[in-house]
Write a protein that holds these residues in place. Structure first.
Motif, mmCIF file in Angstrom:
data_model
loop_
_atom_site.group_PDB
_atom_site.id
_atom_site.type_symbol
_atom_site.label_atom_id
_atom_site.label_comp_id
_atom_site.label_asym_id
_atom_site.label_seq_id
_atom_site.Cartn_x
_atom_site.Cartn_y
_atom_site.Cartn_z
ATOM 1 N N VAL A 160 0.853 -1.191 0.000
ATOM 2 C CA VAL A 160 0.000 0.000 0.000
ATOM 3 C C VAL A 160 0.886 1.237 0.000
ATOM 4 O O VAL A 160 1.757 1.378 0.865
ATOM 5 N N PHE A 161 0.685 2.132 -0.968
ATOM 6 C CA PHE A 161 1.415 3.387 -1.054
ATOM 7 C C PHE A 161 0.535 4.503 -0.473
ATOM 8 O O PHE A 161 -0.644 4.616 -0.810
ATOM 9 N N VAL A 162 1.130 5.331 0.384
ATOM 10 C CA VAL A 162 0.397 6.415 1.048
ATOM 11 C C VAL A 162 1.119 7.730 0.766
ATOM 12 O O VAL A 162 2.276 7.904 1.161
ATOM 13 N N HIS A 163 0.450 8.658 0.061
ATOM 14 C CA HIS A 163 1.084 9.930 -0.294
ATOM 15 C C HIS A 163 1.102 10.878 0.900
ATOM 16 O O HIS A 163 0.539 10.592 1.963
ATOM 17 N N SER B 271 6.295 11.039 3.842
ATOM 18 C CA SER B 271 6.176 12.316 4.539
ATOM 19 C C SER B 271 4.986 12.318 5.518
ATOM 20 O O SER B 271 4.925 11.500 6.430
ATOM 21 N N PHE B 272 4.023 13.222 5.328
ATOM 22 C CA PHE B 272 2.867 13.313 6.220
ATOM 23 C C PHE B 272 2.070 12.006 6.247
ATOM 24 O O PHE B 272 1.449 11.681 7.269
ATOM 25 N N GLY B 273 2.094 11.253 5.151
ATOM 26 C CA GLY B 273 1.410 9.967 5.121
ATOM 27 C C GLY B 273 1.939 9.007 6.167
ATOM 28 O O GLY B 273 1.199 8.155 6.673
ATOM 29 N N GLY B 274 3.232 9.136 6.519
ATOM 30 C CA GLY B 274 3.788 8.292 7.569
ATOM 31 C C GLY B 274 3.224 8.619 8.933
ATOM 32 O O GLY B 274 2.995 7.731 9.755
ATOM 33 N N ILE B 275 2.995 9.905 9.207
ATOM 34 C CA ILE B 275 2.370 10.306 10.473
ATOM 35 C C ILE B 275 0.953 9.758 10.547
ATOM 36 O O ILE B 275 0.522 9.227 11.578
ATOM 37 N N LEU B 276 0.232 9.876 9.439
ATOM 38 C CA LEU B 276 -1.139 9.364 9.400
ATOM 39 C C LEU B 276 -1.168 7.857 9.639
ATOM 40 O O LEU B 276 -2.019 7.346 10.381
ATOM 41 N N LEU C 209 -3.055 5.623 12.475
ATOM 42 C CA LEU C 209 -4.043 4.625 12.086
ATOM 43 C C LEU C 209 -3.680 3.243 12.600
ATOM 44 O O LEU C 209 -4.523 2.516 13.142
ATOM 45 N N LEU C 210 -2.420 2.848 12.424
ATOM 46 C CA LEU C 210 -2.020 1.499 12.828
ATOM 47 C C LEU C 210 -2.062 1.333 14.347
ATOM 48 O O LEU C 210 -2.434 0.264 14.844
ATOM 49 N N PHE D 148 8.997 4.221 5.906
ATOM 50 C CA PHE D 148 8.759 5.655 6.021
ATOM 51 C C PHE D 148 9.735 6.397 5.110
ATOM 52 O O PHE D 148 10.946 6.353 5.329
ATOM 53 N N LEU D 149 9.209 7.067 4.100
ATOM 54 C CA LEU D 149 10.037 7.868 3.199
ATOM 55 C C LEU D 149 9.991 9.317 3.661
ATOM 56 O O LEU D 149 8.981 10.009 3.481
ATOM 57 N N ALA D 150 11.067 9.785 4.265
ATOM 58 C CA ALA D 150 11.172 11.177 4.709
ATOM 59 C C ALA D 150 9.966 11.592 5.539
ATOM 60 O O ALA D 150 9.368 12.645 5.321
#
Length: 533
Positions: A62-65, A140-145, A149-150, A173-175
């Motif tokens: 799953v890719f999260v922008h 980026s911000f998707g990693g915080i989200l 969620l997890l 986590f990308l950046a």
């Protein structure tokens, strides 16, 4: 002549004043009309978009922008027609993985993160509930989200939500920032997008990281891997620094060449970003499935020669992804040894990981190379050895006891972050760990005679470290001590949670002996079961 100059100066002042007036009026009118700078895209909703679904597949990626991103455009380089998903579809190594991209709005006014969590929370179990293994690439911000969620799904009382959280094998986590950034307040003022306020809030970012580490990451530290950008945007703007990017992964990270935008848009399957992310996913997939031995043949990616555009960071001489963990050639390892031992090239450090696998014929040679680098440590190359310590963390989290039998005698490992590193079975005679962070490090059955395990005046601690069966005879050991660090009282030294079962210590002082015996240590001047040879 002088009057002409005065008139010209007055005209310039008048023009400047008028420009400032017009600009101020525009700002006031913009605020009065309550217009956003970046209007929301009506096509972006909340959900999972399937990029490839094959019946029978048990794994999903799953890719999260991130902030202001797009479910497809974020992962696509503007100079080519294909996206990251297209590269994976043509990669034979990922034939057993279904591919999804997550979509959620991040542009517009008065967006709230709890509302996004409420919308995405039920959607993930319903869309991904049928998979046994889930891998997430969050940018980026998707990693915080995803951390929010997890953690929420993991603590949920609903069986479907909790079950989905337990199928997550890896979060890349990308950046992704791990700490607050005051610059986000500027973005709040300019865009009036309230999501930026969460990035600027120090208590909120600390709360995200605390619950992520306490509830989700604690069950398996290897579930998270962090990547950091190495270049500044437009040559001068640093978006997410290496320290911030490493925080979601217990301070370990791997660098990816490129700026904050480039790392999500590989031109080909030989770009560094694609190569390293794919290597992490495939390595973890084999580990959770209990597979051993080398990877199969390389992927069937499209040839870079037939793709439009140029390769930004081509991997000249690198193997294909599927061959990345194949049995390495002595010739390649010798080239790596020279690059690290003589040239101290930090860009080659990630290549050590494939040689440190226990099933690699060069595992012992790779461990010896690592030990030699620390034994001949150059105090001027602080960045190189900091990156090398992160490779030790990555190897320890990915493989079982990668440095068993390695000889680190008299090496200098001081002032480094060695949390989670496994030195089980290693020879660490006389090694200096002055000021090193040894939290959750593993020294089981290691020889630590004469080692220096004290923190001096730095931030190091040894909480939850394991010394089961280790020989600490003659070592300088710092016992339990409490200090204030960043406003919090923490235990530095060997805390009560540290394990000393059957560890061997020579008599020191009554207080130390009592603490050692209370944790199962053998305090004796004549050790007979020492791992030291």
């Amino acid at each position: 002549m002088r009057g002409v100059k005065v008139v010209a100066a007055l005209i310039k002042v008048a023009v400047l004043a008028f420009s400032i007036f017009v600009l101020g009026a525009a700002v006031v009118a913009w605020y009065w009309l309550d217009l956003p700078v970046f209007p929301p895209d009506p096509a972006i909703g909340v959900g999972l978009i399937p990029e490839r679904v094959t019946p029978g597949n048990e794994s999903a990626i799953v890719f999260v922008h991130g902030m202001g991103g797009h479910p497809v455009k974020t992962w696509k380089h503007p100079e080519v027609s294909h996206s990251w998903f297209d590269l994976m579809k043509g990669d034979r190594s990922f034939a057993g993985f279904d591919i999804y991209t997550m979509t959620y709005p991040t542009l517009g006014k008065r967006l709230e993160l709890p509302e996004l969590e409420e919308a995405l929370g039920p959607m993930l179990p319903s869309g991904l509930g049928g998979y046994r293994h889930t891998y997430i690439v969050a940018y980026s911000f998707g990693g915080i989200l995803m951390q929010r969620l997890l953690t929420r799904l993991y603590n949920s009382a609903e069986p479907a939500s909790n079950a989905l959280a337990r199928t997550v094998r890896l979060v890349l986590f990308l950046a992704t920032p791990g700490k607050s950034d005051a610059r986000a307040y500027i973005a709040v003022w300019v865009t009036r997008n309230t999501l930026w306020e969460y990035l600027a809030s120090r208590p909120y970012m600390f709360d995200v990281r605390y619950w992520w580490e306490r509830d989700f990451l604690r069950r398996d530290p290897a579930v998270a891997a962090c990547f950091a950008e190495t270049q500044r945007l437009m040559g001068w703007l640093s978006i997410v620094g290496a320290e911030s990017a490493s925080m979601p992964c217990v301070r370990q990270y791997l660098p990816i060449p490129g700026d904050h935008l480039a790392i999500t848009a590989p031109r080909s399957c030989r770009d560094e970003s694609y190569y390293r992310v794919a290597l992490e996913i495939l390595s973890r997939a084999r580990e959770v499935r209990g597979l051993k031995g080398p990877f199969p043949a390389g992927p069937d990616c499209p040839s870079p020669a037939v793709q439009t555009g140029t390769i930004s960071t081509p991997l000249v001489g690198r193997p294909w992804i599927g061959d990345a963990l194949a049995q390495p050639a002595d010739r390649d390892f010798e080239a790596l040894r020279i690059a690290l031992h003589q040239q101290k090239d930090p860009q080659r450090l990630p290549e050590l990981l494939k040689y440190l696998r226990r099933d690699s014929p060069l595992a012992a040679a790779a461990a010896k190379l690592v030990a030699g680098l620390f034994q001949q440590r150059d105090p001027k190359l602080t960045g190189f050895y900091r990156d090398l310590a992160r490779i030790l963390q990555q190897a320890s989290l990915s493989y079982d006891s990668p440095f068993r039998g390695a000889d680190f005698t008299s090496a200098d490992l001081s002032a480094l972050d060695l949390s989670h590193v496994s030195f089980a079975g290693a020879n660490l005679r006389g090694v200096s760990f002055l000021g090193a962070n040894l939290e959750k490090a593993n020294f089981s059955r290691a020889c630590l005679r004469g080692a220096k395990l004290v923190s001096q005046k730095q931030w190091a601690w040894m909480d939850l470290a394991r010394f089961d069966g280790a020989d600490l005879s003659g070592a300088e050991v710092q016992w339990e001590e409490r200090r204030l660090l960043e406003g919090r009282e923490v235990v530095v030294g060997l805390s009560r949670a540290s394990s000393l079962k059957e560890a061997i210590l020579t008599p020191q002082d009554p207080t130390a002996d009592t603490l050692a015996r209370s944790r199962g240590a053998l305090v004796t001047s004549n050790p007979s079961r020492s791992p030291c040879r």
